[in-house]
Design a protein around this motif. Structure first.
Motif, short mmCIF file in Angstrom:
data_model
loop_
_atom_site.label_atom_id
_atom_site.label_comp_id
_atom_site.label_asym_id
_atom_site.label_seq_id
_atom_site.Cartn_x
_atom_site.Cartn_y
_atom_site.Cartn_z
N LEU B 121 0.83 -1.21 0.00
CA LEU B 121 0.00 0.00 0.00
C LEU B 121 0.87 1.26 0.00
O LEU B 121 0.57 2.24 -0.70
CB LEU B 121 -0.94 -0.01 1.21
CG LEU B 121 -1.96 1.13 1.27
CD1 LEU B 121 -2.85 1.15 0.05
CD2 LEU B 121 -2.81 1.03 2.53
N LEU B 124 2.19 1.81 -3.46
CA LEU B 124 1.14 2.33 -4.34
C LEU B 124 0.88 3.80 -4.04
O LEU B 124 0.76 4.63 -4.95
CB LEU B 124 -0.16 1.52 -4.17
CG LEU B 124 -0.12 0.06 -4.63
CD1 LEU B 124 -1.48 -0.58 -4.46
CD2 LEU B 124 0.34 -0.05 -6.08
N LEU B 125 0.79 4.12 -2.75
CA LEU B 125 0.54 5.52 -2.37
C LEU B 125 1.67 6.43 -2.84
O LEU B 125 1.45 7.57 -3.22
CB LEU B 125 0.42 5.62 -0.84
CG LEU B 125 -0.95 5.38 -0.24
CD1 LEU B 125 -0.85 5.26 1.26
CD2 LEU B 125 -1.89 6.53 -0.61
N ASN B 126 2.86 5.88 -2.84
CA ASN B 126 4.02 6.67 -3.22
C ASN B 126 4.01 7.04 -4.70
O ASN B 126 4.67 7.98 -5.12
CB ASN B 126 5.30 5.88 -2.90
CG ASN B 126 6.51 6.77 -2.85
OD1 ASN B 126 6.46 7.83 -2.26
ND2 ASN B 126 7.57 6.34 -3.51
N GLN B 138 -4.80 8.31 2.56
CA GLN B 138 -4.12 8.05 3.84
C GLN B 138 -5.06 8.28 5.02
O GLN B 138 -5.17 7.45 5.91
CB GLN B 138 -2.91 8.99 3.97
CG GLN B 138 -1.73 8.54 3.14
CD GLN B 138 -0.60 9.53 3.28
OE1 GLN B 138 -0.48 10.48 2.52
NE2 GLN B 138 0.24 9.32 4.27
N SER B 141 -7.48 5.51 5.32
CA SER B 141 -6.94 4.20 5.68
C SER B 141 -6.44 4.16 7.12
O SER B 141 -6.37 3.09 7.72
CB SER B 141 -5.81 3.81 4.71
OG SER B 141 -4.70 4.64 4.90
N TYR B 142 -6.12 5.31 7.72
CA TYR B 142 -5.71 5.31 9.13
C TYR B 142 -6.90 5.14 10.07
O TYR B 142 -6.74 4.72 11.20
CB TYR B 142 -5.02 6.63 9.53
CG TYR B 142 -3.77 6.98 8.79
CD1 TYR B 142 -3.02 6.01 8.13
CD2 TYR B 142 -3.30 8.29 8.77
CE1 TYR B 142 -1.87 6.35 7.46
CE2 TYR B 142 -2.14 8.63 8.10
CZ TYR B 142 -1.42 7.67 7.44
OH TYR B 142 -0.29 8.02 6.78
N TRP B 202 -2.53 2.17 8.80
CA TRP B 202 -1.65 2.67 9.85
C TRP B 202 -0.23 2.14 9.64
O TRP B 202 0.75 2.84 9.88
CB TRP B 202 -2.19 2.23 11.21
CG TRP B 202 -1.56 2.89 12.38
CD1 TRP B 202 -0.77 2.30 13.30
CD2 TRP B 202 -1.67 4.27 12.75
NE1 TRP B 202 -0.37 3.22 14.23
CE2 TRP B 202 -0.91 4.44 13.92
CE3 TRP B 202 -2.33 5.38 12.20
CZ2 TRP B 202 -0.80 5.68 14.56
CZ3 TRP B 202 -2.21 6.60 12.85
CH2 TRP B 202 -1.46 6.74 14.01
N ILE B 205 2.50 4.17 7.55
CA ILE B 205 3.10 5.43 7.99
C ILE B 205 4.61 5.40 7.97
O ILE B 205 5.28 6.25 7.38
CB ILE B 205 2.62 5.80 9.41
CG1 ILE B 205 1.14 6.14 9.37
CG2 ILE B 205 3.40 6.98 9.96
CD1 ILE B 205 0.59 6.53 10.70
N LEU B 206 5.15 4.36 8.61
CA LEU B 206 6.61 4.32 8.73
C LEU B 206 7.28 4.09 7.38
O LEU B 206 8.35 4.63 7.11
CB LEU B 206 7.02 3.23 9.73
CG LEU B 206 6.55 3.53 11.15
CD1 LEU B 206 6.93 2.38 12.08
CD2 LEU B 206 7.15 4.82 11.66
N ALA B 209 7.31 7.30 5.54
CA ALA B 209 8.36 8.16 6.08
C ALA B 209 9.71 7.72 5.54
O ALA B 209 10.54 8.55 5.15
CB ALA B 209 8.35 8.09 7.60
N THR B 212 10.43 8.85 1.99
CA THR B 212 10.82 10.24 1.77
C THR B 212 12.31 10.44 1.92
O THR B 212 12.86 11.43 1.46
CB THR B 212 10.12 11.19 2.76
OG1 THR B 212 10.54 10.81 4.08
CG2 THR B 212 8.63 11.13 2.66
N LEU B 251 9.48 -6.67 15.10
CA LEU B 251 8.41 -6.34 16.05
C LEU B 251 7.20 -7.24 15.83
O LEU B 251 6.57 -7.69 16.78
CB LEU B 251 8.02 -4.87 15.92
CG LEU B 251 9.02 -3.88 16.50
CD1 LEU B 251 8.63 -2.45 16.18
CD2 LEU B 251 9.13 -4.06 18.01
#
Lengths: 311, 327
Positions: B121, B124-126, B138, B141-142, B202, B205-206, B209, B212, B251
């Motif tokens: 996702l 794709l968003l990128n 975004q 989806s959050y 959610w 997000i990372l 980030a 970018t 994690l």
């Protein structure tokens, strides 16, 4: 990496895709972008559908729901169910409980997290590594359900506010976010304040905290939403229905438990709670979150990024 | 556990506390000096430390009741030693092995879907160039992440109920309605798909980030070398977010055993126990419903130890093989 959460959020919102030249606009890529947009719209639709559906049900007539005729729009539009739920004192009582628990727990969590994060942000402090280790270890290993339950019982905290407020007072993740933020503040300010005669408490209260409004706001949001949404501690430690937060009230209703039969008054002989009553309760429970969501979202996002970047 | 490695990446050499050359031999900072200097800081740490001690470490110690006979109302740490009685008990318990298998199955399925889908996702968003569209996707989806698990369970049960939307789709395709919530065969599908619904946005997000931070010059260089979109994604984008991927994978592995206890508890029922009952829900019933605290504590301890072992090994393997680790 920028550490101010609001700036981080802006940075994230900025276009991130690399600049493309005309060379890049191949027919294949343009086709891909169209497919991509459609895929993302489908994701949006699938994500939103359950919300729309539950709102539609909340305004619908029970018969239409049972016949499976309610999807995107309410059928047999009525506000009766809202009146029924909102005239139920047990519902409002649990709602008030949720507010009380959320406010108390957030306040306590905020004080403990701030003070500890501030201590942990002091690199010169002897034993700092140990203090961090003590907290971080609990992210990976915990006592488990039974010893926790025994502890809360032995402390006499069952059926008290403390059972849900204290055991989760510090979230280690939030602690690390705040510690990272404090570490990013210029040391010179605190040194200057110390020279001017402020002690540690004074520096924290009068220099550091005023500079930390953004991260404090983020923490309030993190804790408040977590507390608003939590149900299990209350479910576990409360036997009296007058203490239940709205999440436990809703849970009992969803599982068809008898505690919710007061809703609907005359129909209390029903063992199954009407679908529209469930839907209304869900809508009313989630309403405060949905109402603030657009405003808090970017703080959450930047908080998560801050925590992750510094971890 | 070494803690220095959790410092920001900008200070990889550890905290800048008194580098050796600056420290005269006779002036080593002792605890006494540290206390007299920083007692105000230490005083601020007292209450939080008390919190960790009472609400985190005391329950860890309280696990000794797994090896002792516990009497409700008696001592926090049980009355008398019984050795491995309760451990043997669950090793001989057929239900335990069933819930153990369910836990592994749900954990594996969750890892299989909930780990890679956010990456997809995010990629794709990128590729979206319209900023507002991207932000809209975004934001939406959050949203599920902010819901109480009780609400999620409520919505889920409504959707899969006999008259719910899912069954309308089934009927539209000519099938007959299925009581999904009562069918053990459907539990895993329902659980995992709702998990994806809740976490996929959610989870991006990372990755967004991390995306970018990838240097644009790499893409330019790749284009000059004639790399197409796929090659750029494969050779630049994916390696660029690899550290994030590995961190999140570790994690995820760490929470493998703790598969959505609260959600399972909310959406399962005795009919779906054959596939839905996991270690944590079983121990909940043994402990809270049947009041067999020592036995439940033994199961819980087993679960936590496996969880800890998993995250430690995942971290160690990742550090050895790809050089990224949590600590």
């Amino acid at each position: 990496m920028t550490t101010d959460p609001t700036r981080l959020a802006e940075k994230m919102a900025a276009p991130t895709a690399p600049k493309r030249t005309a060379l890049d606009d191949s027919r294949g890529y343009r086709a891909f972008r169209k497919v991509n947009a459609v895929v993302l719209l489908v994701v949006v639709a699938v994500t939103l559908y359950p919300f729309v559906n539950v709102v539609a049900q909340s305004f619908s007539d029970e018969q239409h729901i049972l016949a499976g005729r309610v999807n995107l729009l309410p059928r047999g539009f009525n506000l009766e169910t809202y009146k029924v739920v909102m005239s139920d004192s047990a519902f409002w009582n649990s709602y008030a409980n949720t507010v009380l628990y959320t406010v108390t727990a957030t306040a306590i969590s905020l004080v403990l997290t701030t003070t500890y994060a501030y201590v942990l942000s002091k690199h010169h402090l002897k034993g700092r590594g140990l203090l961090i280790g003590i907290s971080v270890f609990t992210m990976f290993f915990n006592g488990g359900l039974i010893p926790n339950y025994v502890l809360i019982s032995e402390l006499g905290m069952k059926n008290t506010l403390w059972a849900i407020v204290l055991p989760n007072a510090i979230s280690v993740f939030n602690l690390l976010v705040m510690k990272a933020f404090f570490e990013s503040l210029p040391k010179e300010l605190e040194e200057a304040a110390a020279i001017d005669g402020l002690n540690t408490y004074g520096i924290l209260l009068r220099v550091v905290l005023p500079l930390s409004k953004a991260v404090v706001a983020t923490m309030i949001l993190f804790y408040a939403v977590a507390n608003w949404n939590s149900w299990f501690s209350a479910f576990l430690y409360f036997d009296r229905s007058d203490l239940f937060p709205v999440t436990v009230y809703l849970r009992n209703m969803i599982s068809g438990a008898s505690t919710a039969t007061s809703v609907g008054g005359a129909q209390s002989d029903l063992t199954q709670i009407n679908s529209n009553i469930k839907a209304v309760t869900m809508v009313l429970t989630v309403l405060p979150i949905i109402a603030v969501y657009p405003f808090i979202q970017k703080y959450f996002v930047s908080g998560v990024m801050l925590g992750a970047v510094k971890q | 556990m070494s803690v220095d490695t959790r410092e920001p990446a900008t200070a990889p050499a550890g905290p800048p506390q008194a580098p050796p050359p600056k420290r005269p031999a006779g002036n080593r900072r002792t605890w006494r000096k540290a206390f007299s200097r920083d007692w105000q800081l230490y005083s601020l740490a007292l209450v939080p430390l008390l919190f960790f001690l009472v609400f985190r470490y005391l329950p860890m110690v309280g696990n000794v009741i797994a090896f002792r006979r516990f009497v409700p109302g008696g001592s926090l740490f049980g009355e008398s030693w019984v050795g491995l009685r309760y451990v043997n008990m669950f090793l001989d318990d057929p239900t335990f092995w069933q819930v153990f298998g369910n836990t592994l199955a749900l954990g594996t399925l969750t890892l299989l879907f909930c780990f890679p889908l956010p990456i997809v996702l995010a990629l794709l968003l990128n590729e979206v160039r319209t900023r507002y569209f991207k932000r809209f996707v975004q934001t939406v989806s959050y949203l599920p992440h902010f819901l109480s698990i009780v609400i999620v369970a409520g919505m889920l049960l409504q959707l899969v109920s006999v008259e719910g939307t899912v069954n309308q789709v089934v009927k539209a395709f000519g099938g007959s309605p299925i009581a999904f919530a009562q069918e053990p065969d459907w539990f895993r599908t329902i659980y995992v798909s709702s998990e994806v619904w809740q976490t996929v946005g959610w989870g991006t997000i990372l990755y967004l980030a991390a995306l970018t931070t990838i240097d644009n010059q790499l893409y330019e260089a790749a284009r000059i070398d004639g790399a197409g979109r796929w090659k750029q994604t494969w050779h630049i984008t994916l390696p660029g977010i690899r550290p994030t991927m590995i961190t999140l994978l570790i994690l995820n592995i760490g929470t493998f055993m703790a598969v959505g206890f609260e959600k399972v508890l909310l959406i399962y029922n005795p009919l779906t126990y054959p596939t839905a009952d996991v270690i944590s829900t079983y121990l909940y019933r043994v402990g809270m419903v049947s009041n067999n605290f020592s036995y439940a504590a033994a199961i819980g301890l087993f679960e936590s130890v496996i969880g800890l072992t998993l995250i430690l090994s995942a971290n160690a393997i990742s550090r050895r093989t790809v050089g990224t680790s949590l600590w």
